[in-house]
Design a protein around this motif. Sequence first.
Motif, short mmCIF file in Angstrom:
data_model
loop_
_atom_site.label_atom_id
_atom_site.label_comp_id
_atom_site.label_asym_id
_atom_site.label_seq_id
_atom_site.Cartn_x
_atom_site.Cartn_y
_atom_site.Cartn_z
N GLN A 156 8.66 64.02 59.55
CA GLN A 156 8.69 65.46 59.83
C GLN A 156 8.45 65.72 61.32
N ASP A 157 7.50 64.99 61.91
CA ASP A 157 7.21 65.17 63.34
C ASP A 157 8.43 64.84 64.20
N SER A 192 2.12 59.22 52.69
CA SER A 192 1.81 60.49 53.37
C SER A 192 1.95 60.33 54.89
N LYS A 193 1.65 59.15 55.40
CA LYS A 193 1.81 58.91 56.84
C LYS A 193 3.30 58.86 57.21
N VAL A 214 5.76 60.37 55.62
CA VAL A 214 6.28 61.74 55.53
C VAL A 214 5.98 62.49 56.83
N LYS A 215 4.75 62.38 57.31
CA LYS A 215 4.36 63.11 58.52
C LYS A 215 5.15 62.62 59.74
N LEU A 216 5.30 61.31 59.86
CA LEU A 216 6.05 60.76 61.00
C LEU A 216 7.50 61.27 60.99
N GLY A 272 5.09 59.33 48.19
CA GLY A 272 4.83 60.10 49.40
C GLY A 272 3.47 60.78 49.45
N THR A 273 2.74 60.78 48.34
CA THR A 273 1.38 61.34 48.36
C THR A 273 0.33 60.26 48.63
N THR A 319 8.44 64.49 49.86
CA THR A 319 7.28 63.83 49.26
C THR A 319 7.53 63.69 47.76
N ASP A 340 -1.23 53.10 59.70
CA ASP A 340 -0.38 53.93 60.58
C ASP A 340 0.82 53.13 61.08
N GLU A 384 14.13 65.58 57.63
CA GLU A 384 13.71 66.18 56.36
C GLU A 384 13.09 65.06 55.53
#
Length: 250
Positions: free
Chosen positions: A25-26, A18-19, A21-23, A12-13, A33, A167, A30
């Motif tokens: 969360q947005d 990382s992308k 994880v952000k998607l 997740g880092t 990472t 992305d 839950e």
Amino acid sequence: MTKMKKVVVIGGTGLIGSKAVKLLQDAGHEAVTASSRNGINAYTGEGLAEVLAGADAVIDVSNMMSFDKAIITDFFGKSSRNLTIAERAAGVRHHVVLSIVNADHLAANPYMAGKIAQEEAVAASGQAYTIVRATQFHEFIETLVGTYSADGAVKVPDIDFQPIAADEVAAALVEAALGEPKAGSVDLAGPERGPFESFIGTYLDAKGDTRPVNADAAVDYFGAPVVTGSLVPGGDYIKGAVTIAEWLRA
Ligand SMILES: NC(=O)c1ccc[n+]([C@@H]2O[C@H](COP(=O)([O-])OP(=O)(O)OC[C@H]3O[C@@H](n4cnc5c(N)ncnc54)[C@H](OP(=O)(O)O)[C@@H]3O)[C@@H](O)[C@H]2O)c1
């Protein structure tokens, strides 16, 4: 309303992780990472039982760059076995892993042998799974340029290429993880298919790099002999929308 889910992103880092994880969360989910620097190690098993408790799905985008076949097959095979065993013990519903289009035809490339070991471990695990196989990322073209550069020129394999934006890979993984396991693989590729050298040329132009780019049928792909369709989907696939020109402008 979609139910909120807990999704653990192994790797997740990283670029894709990382992308993802952000998607997640947005979208109100839950997202955890998970990576070895955070004390969650797919290869050793450290921290897996704890992080997987209560999870609905796992997205595995962990990575190791090695061209030693024994090291890389051990890494991907053992990590996938550890993950799927821990997921079954924790009652996780779905394992999603990112692989590479046509990896199974490119076993002479040691890294691809690792991805085959990963796919095989997941398919044999008894855990419900989906394998998402993407083509090369736009973000990977810089590495390809470095690999194929020599004597003031760039000489690449004489094959088709169909890169995709990271992305869009992350978005496809998230969609897969929130959906039902496919017990098989789906292919994912960018919007444009064309000669490998034309993508490299577009990339170099954008960077102001004036070196000539040539295709040569004798050039392999990291040790694997390749033909025209070696790196592009042979059947149905999910098509991304972001062209290399758009990605370079962004
Ligand atoms: N590059 C391409 O064009 C392409 C195309 C198709 C598919 N793929 C696949 O895409 C995947 C993701 O690539 P990426 O570029 O996003 O990778 P990346 O940026 O190199 O990130 C790798 C991630 O894996 C984590 N990691 C490494 N060893 C781990 C371990 N033992 N346990 C848990 N986490 C670990 C790293 O975190 P720590 O450092 O904290 O461990 C990092 O978060 C790879 O599996 C690759 O095969 C790549």
